[in-house]
Design an enzyme around this catalytic site. Sequence first.
Site, PDB file in Angstrom:
ATOM      1  CG  ASN A 135     -49.858  28.640  68.708  1.00 48.55           C
ATOM      2  OD1 ASN A 135     -49.256  28.939  69.431  1.00 48.55           O
ATOM      3  ND2 ASN A 135     -49.534  28.187  67.461  1.00 48.55           N
ATOM      4  CB  SER A 189     -53.456  30.080  61.493  1.00 50.58           C
ATOM      5  OG  SER A 189     -52.598  28.839  61.447  1.00 50.58           O
ATOM      6  CG  HIS A 243     -54.199  22.515  66.140  1.00 50.53           C
ATOM      7  ND1 HIS A 243     -55.192  23.449  65.818  1.00 50.53           N
ATOM      8  CD2 HIS A 243     -52.809  23.380  65.736  1.00 50.53           C
ATOM      9  CE1 HIS A 243     -54.643  24.728  65.304  1.00 50.53           C
ATOM     10  NE2 HIS A 243     -53.224  24.795  65.514  1.00 50.53           N
TER      11      HIS A 243
HETATM   12  P1  AMP Z   1     -51.710  26.961  64.419  1.00 49.33           P
HETATM   13  O1  AMP Z   1     -51.187  28.426  63.758  1.00 49.33           O
HETATM   14  O2  AMP Z   1     -51.397  26.915  65.723  1.00 49.33           O
HETATM   15  O3  AMP Z   1     -53.330  27.231  64.311  1.00 49.33           O
HETATM   16  O4  AMP Z   1     -51.275  25.857  63.580  1.00 49.33           O
HETATM   17  C1  AMP Z   1     -51.902  25.617  62.592  1.00 49.33           C
HETATM   18  C2  AMP Z   1     -51.000  24.303  61.870  1.00 49.33           C
HETATM   19  O5  AMP Z   1     -51.476  23.885  60.910  1.00 49.33           O
HETATM   20  C3  AMP Z   1     -49.772  25.493  61.023  1.00 49.33           C
HETATM   21  O6  AMP Z   1     -48.492  24.896  61.740  1.00 49.33           O
HETATM   22  C4  AMP Z   1     -49.866  25.041  59.666  1.00 49.33           C
HETATM   23  O7  AMP Z   1     -48.674  24.849  59.158  1.00 49.33           O
HETATM   24  C5  AMP Z   1     -50.735  23.725  59.867  1.00 49.33           C
HETATM   25  N1  AMP Z   1     -51.527  23.212  58.776  1.00 49.33           N
HETATM   26  C6  AMP Z   1     -52.272  23.947  57.780  1.00 49.33           C
HETATM   27  N2  AMP Z   1     -52.743  23.050  56.994  1.00 49.33           N
HETATM   28  C7  AMP Z   1     -52.213  22.028  56.876  1.00 49.33           C
HETATM   29  C8  AMP Z   1     -52.518  20.797  56.306  1.00 49.33           C
HETATM   30  N3  AMP Z   1     -53.353  20.690  55.156  1.00 49.33           N
HETATM   31  N4  AMP Z   1     -51.600  19.645  56.787  1.00 49.33           N
HETATM   32  C9  AMP Z   1     -51.049  20.001  57.639  1.00 49.33           C
HETATM   33  N5  AMP Z   1     -50.629  20.909  58.475  1.00 49.33           N
HETATM   34  C10 AMP Z   1     -51.419  21.906  57.986  1.00 49.33           C
END
Ligand code: AMP
Length: 113
Positions: free
Chosen positions: A86, A94, A99
Site C-alpha cells: 500500500n 497506515s 512494508h
Molecule cells: P498498511 O495499512 O499497508 O500501512 O499496513 C500496516 C499494517 O501494519 C496493518 O496491517 C497493521 O495491522 C499492521 N500493524 C500495525 N502495528 C503493528 C504491530 N505493532 N505489529 C504488527 N503489525 C502491525
Amino acid sequence: MADCLFCKIARGELSTDFLVETDQAVAFRDINPQAPTHILVIPKKHIPSLAQLQPEDQALMGELLLLIKELAEQQDLGDGYRVVVNIGRDGGQSVDHLHFHLLGGRSLKWPPG
Ligand code: AMP
C-alpha cells in the site's frame, strides 16, 4: 528513524517475534491479520514508502522479494498467495515505513476494495 513504529520493531525494541531476520530485513505477523497467514516483510532501512525508493535500493528490493518467496514456501502457501504494497493515503498505507504484506491461507478475492 526514532519515532517510526516499524523501525522500532526492526531494532527489536517491541519484543516482536520474527519469522525471519536478515542483515537487511525482518518478517513478522501482522497484528490485525486479514487472512490465515498475514506476514509483514520490511527493510530495516527506513524507507517511508515505495514512492520514495531510490536506485540504490534495487538490491534490497530483490532481497525482500526473495525473502517473501521463501516465507511463502515455509508457510505452505503452494496453492497461492498475494503480496501487497500500500502506498500513500489513497493506497491505504497506515504505517509510513515500506512494508510488503504476504497474505494467504484462503481464496483471495479480486479486485480488493
Ligand atoms: P498498511 O495499512 O499497508 O500501512 O499496513 C500496516 C499494517 O501494519 C496493518 O496491517 C497493521 O495491522 C499492521 N500493524 C500495525 N502495528 C503493528 C504491530 N505493532 N505489529 C504488527 N503489525 C502491525
